[in-house]
Scaffold this motif. Structure first.
Motif, PDB file in Angstrom:
ATOM      1  N   TYR A 105       0.836  -1.205   0.000  1.00  0.00           N
ATOM      2  CA  TYR A 105       0.000   0.000   0.000  1.00  0.00           C
ATOM      3  C   TYR A 105       0.874   1.259   0.000  1.00  0.00           C
ATOM      4  N   ASN A 112       3.086   1.511  -3.205  1.00  0.00           N
ATOM      5  CA  ASN A 112       2.330   1.984  -4.361  1.00  0.00           C
ATOM      6  C   ASN A 112       2.112   3.492  -4.288  1.00  0.00           C
ATOM      7  N   LYS A 113       1.886   4.015  -3.097  1.00  0.00           N
ATOM      8  CA  LYS A 113       1.730   5.455  -2.938  1.00  0.00           C
ATOM      9  C   LYS A 113       3.016   6.185  -3.354  1.00  0.00           C
ATOM     10  N   THR A 118       3.547   5.907  -7.290  1.00  0.00           N
ATOM     11  CA  THR A 118       2.569   6.632  -8.105  1.00  0.00           C
ATOM     12  C   THR A 118       2.540   8.121  -7.786  1.00  0.00           C
ATOM     13  N   GLN A 151       1.943   9.705  -4.986  1.00  0.00           N
ATOM     14  CA  GLN A 151       0.938  10.195  -4.036  1.00  0.00           C
ATOM     15  C   GLN A 151       1.564  10.785  -2.773  1.00  0.00           C
ATOM     16  N   LEU A 152       2.836  10.485  -2.537  1.00  0.00           N
ATOM     17  CA  LEU A 152       3.561  11.066  -1.417  1.00  0.00           C
ATOM     18  C   LEU A 152       4.556  12.077  -1.960  1.00  0.00           C
TER      19      LEU A 152
END
Length: 227
Positions: free
Chosen positions: A14, A17-18, A21, A23-24
């Motif tokens: 999880y 993947n963040k 991609t 997202q962080l």
């Protein structure tokens, strides 16, 4: 090899993947507790997953505070570009050696498509119609198509890891005057070398990758030094 529970694997994948991609964001502190709550697990498996992610250099753990994206060091940049040169240089050589085969032709069309898009985006950037992020995505797609050609899951996994590590540095590099155009020309030279009919072994393709990697590596090092 250590054994991980399914919950630890879920937590690891999880957060990973963040990271991969985008997202962080860099220089932002994230909460272990909040991250665990997002997937409805306790802090213990999340903590174990974060330790593992830290060992894999995806994140840095800040004791008693949380975690943030791994901050690249000069050594990280050198090692990453050495590894990328090995991976992508091999892929370019393989494609050059098999460029006339069906799979090779498909890969070359994908590379040509990326260059066409990059050229178009460069023209539109002068009119402020597109962002640097869009140009970088086409840049990365070019490298992805090169690696995808060899259909090697180990190499693909390595590429994805390096992709994340360098994304934000690469974005900063494109802000430098003239770099977008220079990056396009370096990618064009890679494809031209792959298509060179006199180079049956793919040596020119490998050297074009080396030159591109050295150029971008030096820019990354200069950005790091400035920070």
């Amino acid at each position: 090899m250590p054994k991980y529970t399914s919950i630890q694997e879920t937590a690891y994948n999880y957060v990973r993947n963040k990271v991969l991609t985008g997202q962080l964001q860099p220089n932002v502190l994230y909460s272990e507790t909040k991250m665990a709550a997002e997937i409805h697990i306790s802090r213990t498996p999340m903590k174990d997953a974060l330790v593992r992610l830290s060992q894999d250099r995806f994140i840095d753990i800040i004791p008693s505070k949380g975690f943030c994206l791994h901050k690249m060091s000069e050594e990280d940049i050198w090692h990453t570009y050495q590894a990328r040169t090995a991976v992508e240089g091999f892929c370019a050589m393989q494609l050059a050696q098999h460029r006339d085969e069906a799979d090779g032709q498909a890969a070359i069309r994908a590379l040509e498509g990326c260059l066409t898009d990059m050229s178009r985006l460069l023209a539109e950037m002068s009119q402020r119609k597109v962002s640097l992020e869009e140009l970088l995505e086409r840049d990365l797609q070019f490298h992805q198509a090169l690696v995808d050609y060899v259909q090697n899951t180990e190499l693909a996994q390595l590429f994805n890891t390096y992709h994340y590590r360098l994304y934000f540095f690469a974005l900063e590099s494109l802000r430098l005057d003239g770099r977008p155009e220079k990056a396009y020309q370096e990618h064009r030279k890679v494809l031209d070398a792959i298509l060179d009919p006199e180079d049956t072994l793919g040596i020119h393709a490998y050297l074009a990758i080396v030159q591109h990697m050295e150029s971008t590596r030096n820019i990354m090092l200069s950005i790091l030094a400035a920070e």
